[in-house]
Design an enzyme around this catalytic site. Structure first.
Site, PDB file in Angstrom:
ATOM      1  N   ASP A  99       0.866  -1.173   0.000  1.00  0.00           N
ATOM      2  CA  ASP A  99       0.000   0.000   0.000  1.00  0.00           C
ATOM      3  C   ASP A  99       0.908   1.230   0.000  1.00  0.00           C
ATOM      4  OD1 ASP A  99      -2.075   1.768   0.015  1.00  0.00           O
ATOM      5  OD2 ASP A  99      -3.210   0.752   1.585  1.00  0.00           O
TER       6      ASP A  99
HETATM    7  C1  BGC Z   1      -5.050   3.268  -0.044  1.00  0.00           C
HETATM    8  C2  BGC Z   1      -5.078   2.301  -1.191  1.00  0.00           C
HETATM    9  C3  BGC Z   1      -4.873   3.053  -2.480  1.00  0.00           C
HETATM   10  C4  BGC Z   1      -3.551   3.799  -2.419  1.00  0.00           C
HETATM   11  C5  BGC Z   1      -3.214   4.575  -3.651  1.00  0.00           C
HETATM   12  C6  BGC Z   1      -3.833   4.175  -0.076  1.00  0.00           C
HETATM   13  O1  BGC Z   1      -3.951   5.206   0.832  1.00  0.00           O
HETATM   14  O2  BGC Z   1      -5.108   2.568   1.169  1.00  0.00           O
HETATM   15  O3  BGC Z   1      -6.282   1.584  -1.199  1.00  0.00           O
HETATM   16  O4  BGC Z   1      -4.935   2.187  -3.566  1.00  0.00           O
HETATM   17  O5  BGC Z   1      -3.613   4.724  -1.337  1.00  0.00           O
HETATM   18  O6  BGC Z   1      -4.020   5.681  -3.792  1.00  0.00           O
END
Ligand code: BGC
Length: 746
Positions: free
Chosen positions: A262
């Site tokens: 993530d």
């Molecule tokens: C989220 C993800 C997301 C990523 C990119 C993170 O803060 O938890 O689900 O895909 O950001 O935007």
């Protein structure tokens, strides 16, 4: 543009120099041969470069070899607008407005795998059209608490339902040569303290409740990538957790895809190297906030890794495994020359948005058949509530969208009634007036200088003077109201909506509440209003979707994908388990929030069943404008297999006078067991369309796997001989027929 031309030129040079196409570029060769060939040509520096980001959403590939860049995009419900190279702010392109599809909870509520396939295929086409290789979705974390700020991005509380819906979604996306990135693996069940949450979960609970959706995505859907969560598990961060990634995902499940962190979930080189992470993204962005800029060379899997290999701290074995996985991902997506072109904002996608929403909205209550409203009847309608006019495609965190358009509920209702409309709109309360996210602004000005008393008084006046009141409220994707990085603070509706609904119900006996949210809310006014509709965030076609259901052009057929608790105490996570946990330490001695999942396998209806609790509405519940009757179930043992396979069949009849769809649900109950087991567990469902008077036989197969529990001592699934009930119903609390079967000792 210039850069990709350069890559093609380099690749062409590679072809010409040797006179033959190198194996890795020859897509007639088996994938693994191509991967090994590419790997053998790469320098150490190129390998390290391949496995971490070069911008907010992309990784560089190997320019010298013509191995393409990998571009990712959020999110599960529409393709995110283009952002600047190293910032979250949008790049202000004028051609990146997407189709906003209904939230994943709405998809879950369709209980229709065909809708999941349509959804995946459609959103995958949009991602492909925008030249993305990885779609950061679907999100499939289990609905452990109604307070979780991201429930709207997930598929509900039941592992069987999640597994059934995620597979076609993934297949649909990947049919475009775009990888699904199934997230957030695993146990990312709350947003509060999401970087430090450390769920304490036993193996049985892990395997029975929290893993089946991910397992199905990996082994049946063949998802090409997974995203690790921000949270920890057993003291180690999920994105490089050796148990989750190495032992389970890549070991037990034999998965050959790539694990993506993530955004900002990596904190350490050593554990990222050994814990099964394949690609690092978003470091120093901490998810939604900003840290150092253009820090890509400093990523944990960039220079520190390279230097560690050079000085002998790390071997290259893990690196080669990571590179193989990223190459596979690239060959399956960006370098699949046969993948289709995709499309964006097409009529088909609008139709898909509408159809999924129409199948997903759940009619929870319909006293005196107040719905559908007759569009031909002359009547005065008071529409009350901020969500009737608020744009909901903007906000909520990384799933926020720049939608091509969004039809509000009020506009949808007005449009449906046309000249016959006799509608008074009163806002009733002011909730969230901010309609902006990362530079995308929804075009509705929601500022209002009136006092709460004035707003309420206006709504009550409108209600008194109307034949019917449509209250359209709920949550709204602002902080603490269905939004990433925050959980809700209470089960109650915000902004005084409970009091307002009560007052409306006193003013007018015909109140219908349309609750727009991605999670359950308390409904203390439930018995005072006639109709309740659970509407989700429905994307572009929100208003048209709702109008078609309210006025009966479409018959509701959604069912709840989670238990709709009356109080938080009815939820096992709050009654027994901890939420949001208590301070503890991780393996390195850092402060974390330990969250004992004391409720164990008793999540959702498994908990309310066990404790004889009556929620506001049970899991699987949803009404129709027609009625369905169920006949006697019959069961047979399937011949010709070595396993115990039973076939159970039930006739279902549409006894009303409208065409309708019913979700016939099969639950299994273990009547004699050495282990505590849920009163019943969902193990099958079918959505059937029936004309008035029509009867159809609905059949399910039940095998050992459906009767088993996970035995932690032997680390295996066990089905014990003895008696089981196969229960067939219209919801988890409305069982219409059942048969018993006996599993014989082997
Ligand atoms: C989220 C993800 C997301 C990523 C990119 C993170 O803060 O938890 O689900 O895909 O950001 O935007």
């Amino acid at each position: 543009m210039k850069k990709s031309l350069a890559i093609i030129a380099l690749a062409a040079a590679a072809v010409n120099a040797s006179g033959a196409t190198p194996t890795y570029l020859d897509d007639s060769r088996p994938l693994e041969e191509r991967v090994e060939d590419a790997l053998s040509r790469m320098t150490l520096r190129e390998k390290v470069n391949l496995i971490h980001a070069q911008s907010k959403f992309s990784a560089p590939g190997v320019p010298r070899l013509g191995i393409a860049e990998l571009w990712c995009t959020d999110g599960p419900m529409g393709v995110r607008p283009e952002v600047l190279w190293d910032e979250w702010e949008q790049a202000e392109w004028t051609n990146d407005s997407c189709t906003a599809f209904p939230s994943l909870t709405a998809l879950a509520a369709t209980w229709n795998p065909d809708m999941a396939m349509l959804y995946g295929k459609s959103i995958g086409e949009e991602a492909r059209f925008r030249n993305k290789s990885v779609l950061l979705g679907p999100g499939i974390n289990i609905y452990r608490t109604p307070l979780n700020g991201r429930n709207f991005e997930y598929i509900g509380e039941d592992p069987y339902l999640v597994a059934s819906m995620v597979v076609p979604y993934v297949e649909g996306v990947q049919s475009n040569g775009v990888a699904a990135c199934v997230k957030h693996f695993a146990l990312n069940n709350n947003e509060i303290n999401r970087h430090t949450s450390n769920p304490i979960v036993d193996d049985r609970t892990l395997y029975e409740i929290y893993l089946p959706g991910f397992k199905a995505a990996a082994t049946e859907g063949n998802a090409w990538s997974f995203m690790g969560g921000y949270n920890l598990f057993r003291g180690e961060h999920a994105s490089y957790n050796p148990i989750l990634m190495n032992q389970i995902l890549k070991g037990e499940w034999g998965w050959d895809g790539a694990v993506i962190s993530d955004w900002g979930a990596v904190h350490d080189t050593r554990t990222a190297v050994t814990g099964g992470l394949d690609m690092e993204f978003g470091s120093w962005t901490n998810g939604l906030t900003n840290g150092a800029s253009n820090a890509y060379d400093n990523y944990f899997l960039a220079n520190p890794y390279y230097e560690g290999i050079m000085d002998g701290t790390y071997s290259t074995d893990e690196l080669d495994d990571k590179v193989r996985r990223v190459l596979r991902l690239t060959f399956r997506t960006a370098m699949d020359r046969n993948r289709p072109w995709g499309s964006m904002g097409s009529d088909e996608h609008v139709a898909a948005c509408l159809e999924i929403g129409q199948e997903g909205v759940v009619l929870l209550q319909n006293e005196g058949d107040i719905l559908p409203l007759n569009p031909e009847r002359k009547m005065k309608i008071a529409v009350v509530g901020e969500n009737a006019i608020k744009a909901m495609t903007v906000g909520g965190g990384s799933s926020s969208l720049k939608a091509r358009y969004e039809i509000s509920p009020l506009d949808g209702i007005k449009k449906r009634l046309g000249d016959k409309a006799d509608i008074v709109y009163a806002r009733g309360y002011v909730g969230d007036t901010n309609n902006e996210y990362n530079g995308v602004v929804a075009g509705v000005d929601l500022t209002d200088s009136r006092s709460p008393e004035e707003l309420k008084a206006e709504a009550i006046r409108a209600a008194k003077d109307a034949d019917v009141v449509l209250f359209i409220g709920g949550l709204n994707k602002s902080n603490n109201q269905d939004c990433e990085d925050t959980d809700r603070l209470t089960l109650d509706l915000p902004y005084g909506q409970n009091e307002l609904i009560e007052a409306l119900a006193e003013a007018n006996p015909n109140v219908v509440v349309v609750n727009i949210s991605g999670t359950g809310v308390a409904m203390p006014w439930k018995d005072k209003v006639k109709g309740i509709m659970q509407a989700w965030y429905l994307g572009n076609e929100t208003g048209n979707t709702l109008a078609s259901l309210i006025f009966g052009d479409v018959n509701p057929s959604g069912k709840l994908p989670y238990t709709y608790y009356a109080t938080l105490e009815q939820c096992g996570a709050h009654a027994l388990g901890e939420y949001p946990g208590h301070p503890g330490t991780d393996q390195l001695g850092n402060e974390v929030m330990d969250i004992p999942y004391n409720e164990g396998i008793f999540v959702g209806y498994r908990f309310t069943d066990k404790n004889n609790l009556t929620p506001s509405f049970p899991f699987g519940h949803g009404l129709s404008y027609t009625d369905f009757s169920y006949g006697e179930a019959r069961v047979g043992r399937k011949e010709g297999t070595n396993e115990d396979v039973f076939t159970v069949t039930v006739p279902v009849t549409n006894t009303g006078n409208r065409v309708g769809k019913e979700v016939v649900q099969l639950y299994v109950a273990d009547l004699e067991s050495s282990q505590p087991r849920p009163v019943k567990e969902l193990k099958g469902f079918r959505k059937v369309a029936l004309a008035p008077g029509e009867t159809r036989d609905v059949s399910f197969e039940v095998s050992n796997a459906d009767l088993s529990f996970f035995d932690a001592a032997t680390h295996s699934w066990v089905s014990e001989p003895g008696e089981f009930s196969l229960l067939i119903g219209s919801s988890s609390a409305d069982i219409r027929s059942g048969v018993n079967i006996t599993l014989l000792p082997r």
